[in-house]
Design a protein around this motif. Structure first.
Motif, mmCIF file in Angstrom:
data_model
loop_
_atom_site.group_PDB
_atom_site.id
_atom_site.type_symbol
_atom_site.label_atom_id
_atom_site.label_comp_id
_atom_site.label_asym_id
_atom_site.label_seq_id
_atom_site.Cartn_x
_atom_site.Cartn_y
_atom_site.Cartn_z
ATOM 1 N N THR A 1 0.624 1.745 8.351
ATOM 2 C CA THR A 1 0.417 0.295 8.395
ATOM 3 C C THR A 1 1.699 -0.448 8.767
ATOM 4 O O THR A 1 1.639 -1.602 9.194
ATOM 5 C CB THR A 1 -0.101 -0.244 7.055
ATOM 6 N N TYR B 1 0.570 7.299 15.325
ATOM 7 C CA TYR B 1 -0.269 7.063 14.158
ATOM 8 C C TYR B 1 -1.612 6.579 14.607
ATOM 9 O O TYR B 1 -1.800 5.970 15.586
ATOM 10 C CB TYR B 1 0.364 6.025 13.212
ATOM 11 N N ASN C 1 0.833 -1.200 0.000
ATOM 12 C CA ASN C 1 0.000 0.000 0.000
ATOM 13 C C ASN C 1 0.869 1.252 0.000
ATOM 14 O O ASN C 1 2.074 1.166 -0.175
ATOM 15 C CB ASN C 1 -0.953 -0.027 1.199
ATOM 16 N N ASP D 1 0.344 3.613 2.677
ATOM 17 C CA ASP D 1 0.037 4.174 3.997
ATOM 18 C C ASP D 1 1.102 3.765 5.000
ATOM 19 O O ASP D 1 1.117 2.642 5.501
ATOM 20 C CB ASP D 1 -1.338 3.674 4.443
#
Length: 145
Positions: free
Chosen positions: A134, A145, A129, A131
């Motif tokens: 993660t 986060y 991804n 992001d």
């Protein structure tokens, strides 16, 4: 002793190993040595290898290992370069290869969450991804986060 070895092709030139520890520590290019964990080299011109070594890993907690396409992370989060890079991660216990991962193909993004070490066992994640949050797994709140 556990060793995690990352290799890839010439493009993108800078892929980075990241290991998040149960103590809230983070091994990567800017912090390469902790008490029981170290990153041998930060390769910025392609191919690797980058090797993370864990000595006496805790068996009562979880570690997260990810790879970041640093070349494209800030400028092109939808890049497919890392997915096409042939990136490979090998995990050794002592001199024995215990797991091997190949980057998922035809994916856009700059984050490859490869696996976690949970209570001494390697658990596949293999998520791709863009992001960064993660990468931190259950420790995301420790990293704001």
């Amino acid at each position: 002793e556990m060793r995690i070895v990352l290799t890839w092709s010439a493009t993108p030139s800078d892929e980075d190993s990241h290991l998040f520890t149960p103590d809230g520590d983070h091994i990567c290019y800017y912090d390469r040595e902790l008490e029981n964990v170290n990153l041998d080299v930060d390769d910025t011109d392609g191919y690797g290898p980058e090797t993370v070594t864990i000595v006496n890993a805790r068996t009562d907690a979880t570690y997260y290992y990810s790879v970041k396409d640093y070349t494209n992370y800030y400028y092109n989060a939808s890049s497919t370069q890392m997915s096409a890079s042939g990136a490979n991660v090998k995990v050794y216990q002592g001199s024995t290869l215990v797991k091997e991962y190949n980057v998922p193909l035809n994916q856009a993004g700059t984050i490859w969450n490869v696996f976690k070490i949970e209570n001494g066992s390697i658990v596949d994640i293999n998520n791709y991804n863009a992001d960064e949050s993660t990468m931190y797994g259950e420790y995301a709140s420790q990293y704001n986060y």
